[in-house]
Design a protein around this motif. Sequence first.
Motif, PDB file in Angstrom:
ATOM      1  N   ARG A  37       5.488  -1.314  -1.141  1.00 25.55           N
ATOM      2  CA  ARG A  37       5.699  -0.407  -0.012  1.00 25.55           C
ATOM      3  C   ARG A  37       5.318   1.038  -0.356  1.00 25.55           C
ATOM      4  N   ARG A  38       4.872   1.295  -1.568  1.00 25.14           N
ATOM      5  CA  ARG A  38       4.555   2.660  -1.997  1.00 25.14           C
ATOM      6  C   ARG A  38       3.060   2.940  -1.955  1.00 25.14           C
ATOM      7  N   GLU A  39       2.734   4.169  -1.587  1.00 26.21           N
ATOM      8  CA  GLU A  39       1.356   4.639  -1.733  1.00 26.21           C
ATOM      9  C   GLU A  39       1.211   5.187  -3.152  1.00 26.21           C
ATOM     10  N   ILE A  40       0.204   4.714  -3.878  1.00 26.22           N
ATOM     11  CA  ILE A  40      -0.062   5.174  -5.242  1.00 26.22           C
ATOM     12  C   ILE A  40      -1.237   6.152  -5.191  1.00 26.22           C
ATOM     13  N   ALA A  41      -1.157   7.217  -5.966  1.00 23.32           N
ATOM     14  CA  ALA A  41      -2.225   8.225  -5.988  1.00 23.32           C
ATOM     15  C   ALA A  41      -2.571   8.595  -7.427  1.00 23.32           C
ATOM     16  N   PHE A  42      -3.845   8.871  -7.644  1.00 27.00           N
ATOM     17  CA  PHE A  42      -4.343   9.322  -8.947  1.00 27.00           C
ATOM     18  C   PHE A  42      -4.948  10.714  -8.794  1.00 27.00           C
ATOM     19  N   LEU A  43      -4.732  11.562  -9.791  1.00 27.01           N
ATOM     20  CA  LEU A  43      -5.419  12.858  -9.867  1.00 27.01           C
ATOM     21  C   LEU A  43      -6.504  12.741 -10.923  1.00 27.01           C
ATOM     22  N   THR A  44      -7.758  12.984 -10.530  1.00 25.04           N
ATOM     23  CA  THR A  44      -8.874  12.862 -11.465  1.00 25.04           C
ATOM     24  C   THR A  44      -9.014  14.139 -12.288  1.00 25.04           C
TER      25      THR A  44
ATOM     26  N   HIS B  99      -3.858   6.730  -0.960  1.00 25.88           N
ATOM     27  CA  HIS B  99      -3.882   5.520  -0.136  1.00 25.88           C
ATOM     28  C   HIS B  99      -4.200   4.255  -0.944  1.00 25.88           C
ATOM     29  N   GLN B 100      -3.707   4.171  -2.170  1.00 29.85           N
ATOM     30  CA  GLN B 100      -3.874   2.960  -2.964  1.00 29.85           C
ATOM     31  C   GLN B 100      -2.625   2.095  -2.822  1.00 29.85           C
ATOM     32  N   ALA B 101      -2.839   0.810  -2.666  1.00 29.96           N
ATOM     33  CA  ALA B 101      -1.725  -0.140  -2.551  1.00 29.96           C
ATOM     34  C   ALA B 101      -1.772  -1.117  -3.724  1.00 29.96           C
ATOM     35  N   HIS B 102      -0.619  -1.414  -4.288  1.00 33.06           N
ATOM     36  CA  HIS B 102      -0.514  -2.356  -5.405  1.00 33.06           C
ATOM     37  C   HIS B 102       0.694  -3.250  -5.196  1.00 33.06           C
ATOM     38  N   ASN B 103       0.643  -4.426  -5.802  1.00 32.57           N
ATOM     39  CA  ASN B 103       1.745  -5.375  -5.662  1.00 32.57           C
ATOM     40  C   ASN B 103       2.687  -5.397  -6.853  1.00 32.57           C
ATOM     41  N   ASP B 104       2.209  -4.905  -8.004  1.00 25.93           N
ATOM     42  CA  ASP B 104       3.068  -4.938  -9.191  1.00 25.93           C
ATOM     43  C   ASP B 104       2.651  -3.856 -10.185  1.00 25.93           C
ATOM     44  N   LEU B 105       3.490  -3.681 -11.207  1.00 28.21           N
ATOM     45  CA  LEU B 105       3.236  -2.664 -12.229  1.00 28.21           C
ATOM     46  C   LEU B 105       1.966  -2.939 -13.011  1.00 28.21           C
ATOM     47  N   GLU B 106       1.718  -4.197 -13.289  1.00 30.23           N
ATOM     48  CA  GLU B 106       0.545  -4.537 -14.086  1.00 30.23           C
ATOM     49  C   GLU B 106      -0.745  -4.092 -13.407  1.00 30.23           C
ATOM     50  N   SER B 107      -0.772  -4.179 -12.076  1.00 28.93           N
ATOM     51  CA  SER B 107      -1.952  -3.751 -11.326  1.00 28.93           C
ATOM     52  C   SER B 107      -2.156  -2.233 -11.450  1.00 28.93           C
ATOM     53  N   ILE B 108      -1.065  -1.480 -11.348  1.00 33.88           N
ATOM     54  CA  ILE B 108      -1.156  -0.017 -11.485  1.00 33.88           C
ATOM     55  C   ILE B 108      -1.579   0.359 -12.894  1.00 33.88           C
ATOM     56  N   ARG B 109      -0.963  -0.298 -13.896  1.00 35.32           N
ATOM     57  CA  ARG B 109      -1.276   0.007 -15.290  1.00 35.32           C
ATOM     58  C   ARG B 109      -2.740  -0.319 -15.610  1.00 35.32           C
ATOM     59  N   ALA B 110      -3.229  -1.424 -15.073  1.00 35.05           N
ATOM     60  CA  ALA B 110      -4.621  -1.822 -15.331  1.00 35.05           C
ATOM     61  C   ALA B 110      -5.600  -0.793 -14.766  1.00 35.05           C
ATOM     62  N   LEU B 111      -5.316  -0.294 -13.551  1.00 35.63           N
ATOM     63  CA  LEU B 111      -6.204   0.696 -12.945  1.00 35.63           C
ATOM     64  C   LEU B 111      -6.107   2.032 -13.680  1.00 35.63           C
ATOM     65  N   ALA B 112      -4.901   2.374 -14.127  1.00 35.70           N
ATOM     66  CA  ALA B 112      -4.729   3.607 -14.895  1.00 35.70           C
ATOM     67  C   ALA B 112      -5.494   3.521 -16.217  1.00 35.70           C
ATOM     68  N   LYS B 113      -5.467   2.360 -16.823  1.00 40.27           N
ATOM     69  CA  LYS B 113      -6.204   2.169 -18.079  1.00 40.27           C
ATOM     70  C   LYS B 113      -7.711   2.292 -17.835  1.00 40.27           C
ATOM     71  N   LYS B 114      -8.176   1.778 -16.716  1.00 40.70           N
ATOM     72  CA  LYS B 114      -9.611   1.810 -16.407  1.00 40.70           C
ATOM     73  C   LYS B 114     -10.086   3.218 -16.075  1.00 40.70           C
ATOM     74  N   ARG B 115      -9.302   3.945 -15.241  1.00 41.86           N
ATOM     75  CA  ARG B 115      -9.747   5.254 -14.765  1.00 41.86           C
ATOM     76  C   ARG B 115      -9.262   6.422 -15.620  1.00 41.86           C
ATOM     77  N   ALA B 116      -8.201   6.197 -16.422  1.00 38.12           N
ATOM     78  CA  ALA B 116      -7.618   7.259 -17.253  1.00 38.12           C
ATOM     79  C   ALA B 116      -7.403   8.545 -16.461  1.00 38.12           C
ATOM     80  N   PRO B 117      -6.605   8.503 -15.387  1.00 33.32           N
ATOM     81  CA  PRO B 117      -6.424   9.685 -14.538  1.00 33.32           C
ATOM     82  C   PRO B 117      -5.634  10.788 -15.236  1.00 33.32           C
ATOM     83  N   LYS B 118      -5.735  11.979 -14.692  1.00 37.52           N
ATOM     84  CA  LYS B 118      -4.988  13.113 -15.216  1.00 37.52           C
ATOM     85  C   LYS B 118      -3.511  12.990 -14.873  1.00 37.52           C
ATOM     86  N   ALA B 119      -3.196  12.329 -13.759  1.00 35.92           N
ATOM     87  CA  ALA B 119      -1.811  12.112 -13.346  1.00 35.92           C
ATOM     88  C   ALA B 119      -1.740  10.893 -12.436  1.00 35.92           C
ATOM     89  N   VAL B 120      -0.569  10.238 -12.421  1.00 37.26           N
ATOM     90  CA  VAL B 120      -0.336   9.065 -11.579  1.00 37.26           C
ATOM     91  C   VAL B 120       0.922   9.319 -10.751  1.00 37.26           C
TER      92      VAL B 120
END
Length: 430
Positions: free
Chosen positions: A27-34, A42-63
């Motif tokens: 139910r949460r909107e996830i956002a990354f700062l590049t 406007h990113q949607a995820h179903n679990d923590l692993e999905s968020i962590r995987a995208l964070a690992k791929k993009r290495a954002p400045k903030a989540v």
Amino acid sequence: MLRKEDLLSLFREYYETAKLDIDNIPRREIAFLTWDSRMIRHQAHNDLESIRALAKKRAPKAVYASLSHYLDPSHRPPKELDSKTTSCQECGHDYKSDKPKSSCPSCGVENEKANVNTKDRRAMDLAFDIDYGDIPGADKRSPKENLGAAARSTVNLVNILSKDFGFDHSDMKITFSGKKGFHIRVDSSNHPLFSQRNKTDESVRKSLIQYVGGYDFNPMDFIKVEAHAQSANTWHLKAFESGWGKRFNESIEYFLKLASKDEEIFTNALGMYTPWYTDKKRYGTKKSLPSQKVIGGFRKACNDYREKIMKGGDMRQMKDADAKRLLAFALSRTVLRYGAFVDKRVTADKARVLRIPGSLHGGSGMVCCEVPSLKHLSDMSWVLDLQKELLGDEEVEVSISKVANTYYGVYEPGEHKVPKHIAYALLCSQ
């Protein structure tokens, strides 16, 4: 040798095993700062692993994660929005812009207007943001002193929420933001102030902000004014037993009793609790102290009328100027000592996102982490110890091209051999 360009690999390494703390993820909107200051929303995820995987791929400045809960967190609002005001999701600055996307003139982050009504918002967490930049006198304190001021303000908020509103300490979760302050998330699901009807009520939240910060109080709010037919109105202390009234009376008593001390002690206290400007341009700047002659007269008046005032007598027995001065300094002390300098925008902002606990702050190179207890806010050294545990303390070599002013100390340009957690801070400062 680690250099600035190695930051992305360091961030990816961290997010491989990062313990992110977030509930109700679908139910949460996830956002990354590049790293080029774009807010990807406007990113949607179903679990923590999905968020962590995208964070690992993009290495954002903030989540970040939204405070609001949506049926469809990924829904993008229409490009044509009526509101011309955009609130920066990174620094909180409000600015005017007609464009759907625009750069914040304060910090440079590119924000997107977010009409959350189209996302079908169903609930919103109660949260507060305390940033030491909002506390009067921040420009006169060191970063470490400022963090201490933010910690005291956080303790004040917890005390007000528990004593004045009945929230339990177990309902509150405090996290270190990673740089300038703290986030406080409050479980308000069973609180009468946030019934089903008021769960997302913006006016309730704005009123709460004003109350906990003491932003709208006037000294006369706490004074009983008695009218007399043949003479001027008289001013008397009210017999408050709780809340801001009791805190205000304690400050009146503080100055009246302090007047019996040495003149230097009294003058120093006035300097500490001098009222500040509240307009946007000069906010936080303290007003000038009166002359030493005026202070001497004020001190004498406090001594002469102390007992009468504390027993409910007329304050205006002293000169009106001294009575008003006593009220002004008492209110200033009350707010500084007991108030919570929360960001006025965050709690009521339907589109607000906050850093996810466990994520990295790309400005400081530190992890946003939970504060174990209120006692931990009195000495923030545990935060630095926790960074060692989360980021590593093996020795590494780092090369920086400009001065790095960090919570670990100031490092001159050049090559340094430091523990790994300090290497994150040095490279992020570049």
